[in-house]
Write an enzyme that holds these catalytic residues in place. Structure first.
Site, PDB file in Angstrom:
ATOM      1  N   GLY A   1       0.792  -1.227   0.000  1.00 41.09           N
ATOM      2  CA  GLY A   1       0.000   0.000   0.000  1.00 41.09           C
ATOM      3  C   GLY A   1       0.826   1.279   0.000  1.00 41.09           C
TER       4      GLY A   1
ATOM      5  N   GLY B   1      -6.897  -2.852  -2.664  1.00 42.61           N
ATOM      6  CA  GLY B   1      -7.342  -3.304  -1.346  1.00 42.61           C
ATOM      7  C   GLY B   1      -6.688  -4.598  -0.912  1.00 42.61           C
TER       8      GLY B   1
ATOM      9  N   LYS C   1       6.256   4.177   4.145  1.00 36.93           N
ATOM     10  CA  LYS C   1       6.500   4.091   5.585  1.00 36.93           C
ATOM     11  C   LYS C   1       7.242   2.829   5.976  1.00 36.93           C
ATOM     12  CE  LYS C   1       2.012   1.886   6.521  1.00 36.93           C
ATOM     13  NZ  LYS C   1       0.701   2.039   7.166  1.00 36.93           N
TER      14      LYS C   1
ATOM     15  N   HIS D   1      44.160  18.129  22.044  1.00 41.70           N
ATOM     16  CA  HIS D   1      43.502  19.417  21.813  1.00 41.70           C
ATOM     17  C   HIS D   1      43.534  19.847  20.346  1.00 41.70           C
ATOM     18  CE1 HIS D   1      45.097  19.946  26.052  1.00 41.70           C
ATOM     19  NE2 HIS D   1      46.190  19.478  25.487  1.00 41.70           N
TER      20      HIS D   1
END
Lengths: 484, 484, 484
Positions: free
Chosen positions: C13, C82, C24, C366
């Site tokens: 889907g 669907g 998604k 450093h």
């Protein structure tokens, strides 16, 4: 537009429970001063607005005027004798038939609530209409309680005076009223001083109307919408609600938040869909982010625009800056003061860029300070490069043209220009013009002193003055000063 | 003061469910070791205190002694056979008429609760009094359940043995008792070994007293106050409660927290009103912040003092440091080891300062390392400056006097002094004294080789040994070693 | 193993409510793509798996194949009509007697739930079995509702079609079914197109089975376990649940989290007991931390291994790196790209290390950039050191052998070797080999110009071209170009 309705906003009080020197009304919630939530709401409803100011009125007026220009009218309540007294001070500005009265510390009220109150006020032909909310817990302890009396009269008991049970009187007075002008003018003087607090409470207007059998109506709103901000705990709660709303809004518009509960975003920012916002990110002061950007954890973006597909790695600060598409910034980059990073450029770690332009596809990847630099396209800035833009008095520009290559650990003394496709040798101090295609060198040649390191290490007493790091410092060095 | 009352604290057990090698009692909660919450509570109640130690007793004793000196008495439980056995070990120190017994892992108990228990114990003339809390959910699964028996006797069933329904027996035993000395001495020996666990449980004292029809009384306290810490999840919960209390306290004292749920503050810090604390800020180890300071997001302040109106920008670490008023630090600054930043001084981004003093109005704004530096007022330290404070064996001091101006990208080889108002040229290595008002230069002059960059780029094969960045490295360079 | 059971996963889907361009199913939750939660669950249950892909199928297949190789079978649903249509597309792969059907967006489903469904399906000899969850609040608004009809028939009403009351129909359909192959084959064609949505809903299978009086059974699962991910708000909720589980798991294994609610950890990391994880820490992409490590606030560890007793101070980024025991890193360190930090080494603040090895007990403390550096043991790298590893075209290696000492602010032009126990003077540019025990110097000697600074300050007009910082730049400098 709500016809025949004007607004009086109460914004004169002290913010004593905040325990700071500053009026709460200018504390920011999601980047906007509290008072502006009210004035902008009223503006969105096209309502003529009068703000009653008093405590720190200059500060409050300045904030409002900056946003609204001269559209908001001010009246001053010189001494604070309570809400009724504040409204009395605004008497001369009663112009419309109906008057909305509300406090200036209610940032979560929505237009729908005001419209609903107005609609009911008009449809019921009421004299006084006001908003109540259900609250039976300690969060309602600062609010007046709506009390229905035995004789069916209604009144509001101020929080300090109330000593009943919250469960029996579970509606609080939100402090938002619509009153007809005629009734208000006729009765505002009737409110008497409260004996205990020596204040005139506008809430008494309900009792007065009730005693006169005037039609009174109420609407109910959720407590979280009408909550006032009385101390820093409530300010935090209100901002949390507002912030959550904003984050949900942007989630619904295609923005992914990784650890959403830690993000801070201001009211006036925009974020394109497909953009990712990492943990702890701050997006503030009208920043606008394009589509498909990545902003990684602990970065902050203020008053800046990002085009599409920009990547901000973690721990960056981007302020007052424009960043072009596909540019990559950070981690640990600090970009400020009207800087432009053009498309596809790369700014790397421990790099500060200030008042500069970095051209397309150019790179400054490590431990660099670029101030007042005008950098063309396809330039490479070596690690450890420092622009000396300040001569103790003035700022000067460093200009680096297209295709130039700055060697590592360079010191670029501005004003200076490095022309197209020029190179500078690693470790150089560049003080003057470098022509196109030239190589500039400004450093000493290496000399090796064989065995010297071993001697230094073992025979330290012979070389008392020699510093290990300084290495060539000898007794002679102390006499090297010469006149100019 | 609670008269005739002494305390026995149980602190001998292993912390098995923590799954670490270390006793839980020295885990810190808001910066203070867990056991000290109990001992300091008892001290605040002026109660003579004996702590029963066992597992890692040296560690526990060290922490307590560091705080309390010799005011806390210790007894050792060599082998751990349960709470009753622990109390038995302390038998020789029973001096007062009433004895409070509690565990050492209950950091949220308040003085009010202990006082309430004592008051009820005395007023009811009880033999045993103890604290219960309502709990019917899984958070109570580690606690003994108070069970009222059919014969009206009361007893406590240890968590492991309990197999009833939490809803039917919804009170847990908090593990805080006051027992009369006489009863305790007479009965502590009577407690029998539990057959399953081979432990002697002090909870049996309730059944014994009940069987003897001794007067027993209880008071109820909120579960969140008496929760013990049995694993890291519970430690987290307790610290969260404590931290929230601290933040609410400071909110009420005029401190604004922007995203309060992400802030960490220790128990022993102080914060002036009007101060702003950003998201994720850590304020730790007794730090003290003045009024109207700003501490921006993701900065940490440890064992430091900030005067009023100091600004700490984001992503800073300030440790063992004093910062004067109106000074500005960061972003991305790291200041440590007994450093002083005087009033109005500015320390900028990617700057480390260690064991140094920076005088008033002086500035070190970019990519700088200052170690063992003694810097006067109104000094400017150029970007990229490095103090060479270490010669491979010892640390030396760099002294920079008032008004001096250090050019960018300087290497300052300590020990060295730059006198008042002296300058150093950008890109210099400074190895020896610079007199007042003098200019020191220690760098090579720039030479441009026209067209050389273009050649390098195109005719690379001719120049095999030449490094693009190194630029002047030629075949000759490989022979440059010379004897000393 | 669940016998005679195969799985069909619906992953075709569109993810319209996400409002991004990307499906998604490849959004990550705790570092793992959403779809892999389902496929790995099925793999752990040894179930043959077919995934129905469609929208952005290449992306979905790529993610699955990268994890599972060719063990997962794909079928394509070219157009999305669907769920029933999706299952129809997979018809040819119906092989086992029973078929599990589930959506690909349910990352919190556990194996126990599937096993429970299977067990009940088999024991009740059902034709269709499916999972329901109790939900009567808006979080269930996207789910089909289970509706028991008057004739005792059961059906599922799709969310869009449902207009009853959640309280009356408080069970939602989770979207996980087991159906017998024979029934599915015989009836999947019977599902009719929904007139409103023009979709074929697989949920209709329940009504069909019910109408045929086929045995139907359900099991109930907690909503939080079966929640699907329909938008970014739900994705956030699911990740929050997952993250909390992971943190609790590691707490129970002896890991201390200081402000746990702000930490992000991925699914596939491991953390040794006794380790401390500070506020906001990110541990990602398969990182493995040893015992008794400290990772302080706002640091991120990605795809890296830490041996025991490593300390990472705050604000560090460690990526694709191995760190040996007792090494100390940061604060503000950035270590990446296949770097090794050996035991007891120290990497300090504002230091970047890339494609390098730092030997045991060596230090780079450093403002340093080490790229393509091969550094031995007991080496000291002075503050401000830069490796020039890039010559504009290629990367070269800097080799520093055991015991060497690099003075501060050095520029090391690669390829270059500094041999054992050699020293380099502070401020040097090193372009060629430094022999064992030798001292290399590559810098200019300091000259003091007395009073010159005072002159520069006051008589600026005489020295128009002189830059304060540049200091020795004179008019002559502009003519210094020379041919090569």
């Amino acid at each position: 537009m709500l016809r025949n309705l004007q607004a009086i906003v109460l914004a004169a009080g002290k913010s004593t429970p905040f325990n700071t020197d500053k009026t709460k009304l200018v504390e920011k919630i999601c980047g906007q001063e509290m008072i502006l939530y009210t004035t902008r709401l009223l503006e969105s409803l096209c309502m003529p607005t009068t703000v009653v100011v008093g405590h720190q009125k200059e500060l409050v007026q300045e904030v409002i005027t900056k946003k609204h220009g001269d559209k908001v009218h001010f009246v001053t309540q010189e001494e604070q004798h309570g809400t009724a007294h504040a409204i009395l001070c605004a008497r001369d500005s009663f112009n419309e038939e109906h008057i909305l009265i509300m406090n200036g510390d209610m940032p979560l009220v929505s237009g729908e609530i005001i419209e609903k109150l107005y609609t009911k006020h008009m449809s019921t032909n009421s004299t006084v209409s006001f908003i109540v909310a259900h609250n039976d817990d300690p969060s309602g302890r600062f609010y007046g309680r709506v009390v229905q009396q035995e004789n069916n009269k209604i009144m509001i008991v101020e929080a300090k005076e109330f000593n009943g049970d919250f469960n029996d009187h579970c509606f609080i007075n939100a402090g938002i009223y619509i009153v007809t002008k005629s009734f208000l003018q006729a009765n505002i003087d009737e409110i008497e001083k409260d004996e205990t607090s020596k204040q005139f409470y506008f809430t008494d207007i309900i009792k007065i109307a009730s005693d006169q059998n005037q039609p009174i109506t109420t609407i109910q709103a959720p407590f979280d919408r009408i909550r006032g901000i009385n101390n820093f705990q409530e300010l935090w709660a209100a901002e949390h609600i507002k912030r959550s709303e904003l984050i949900k809004y942007w989630m619904d518009h295609g923005v992914r938040f990784s650890v959403a509960q830690n993000v801070h975003i201001d009211l006036d920012v925009t974020i394109g869909s497909g953009t990712y916002i990492g943990c702890g990110v701050h997006i503030q002061r009208g920043s606008s982010l394009g589509k498909n950007c990545f902003v990684h954890e602990f970065s902050a973006i203020e008053n800046s625009t990002l085009a599409d597909s920009v990547t901000i790695y973690s721990h960056c600060i981007v302020k007052d800056t424009h960043i072009g598409s596909y540019a990559k910034v950070g981690p640990f980059a600090h970009i400020t003061e009207n800087t432009t990073i053009q498309a596809h450029a790369v700014v790397g770690n421990f790099v500060e860029v200030k008042r500069s332009v970095i051209g397309a596809y150019s790179k400054a990847k490590h431990l660099t300070y670029l101030g007042d630099a005008d950098i063309g396209a396809n330039v490479n800035i070596g690690a450890g490069t420092i622009t000396c833009n300040h001569d103790g008095k003035n700022k000067h520009t460093t200009t680096i043209k297209d295709g130039a290559y700055i060697g590592s650990n360079n010191t670029l003394v501005a004003p200076v220009t490095i022309d197209e496709n020029a190179f500078t040798a690693a470790g150089s101090t560049i003080t003057s013009f470098v022509p196109k295609d030239a190589l500039a060198i400004g450093r000493a040649r290496q000399i090796n002193k064989d065995g010297y390191a071993a001697k230094l290490r073992t025979g330290k007493q012979e070389q008392e003055d020699a510093s290990f790091i300084g290495a060539v410092k000898t007794n002679k060095d102390t006499k090297l000063s010469e006149g100019t």
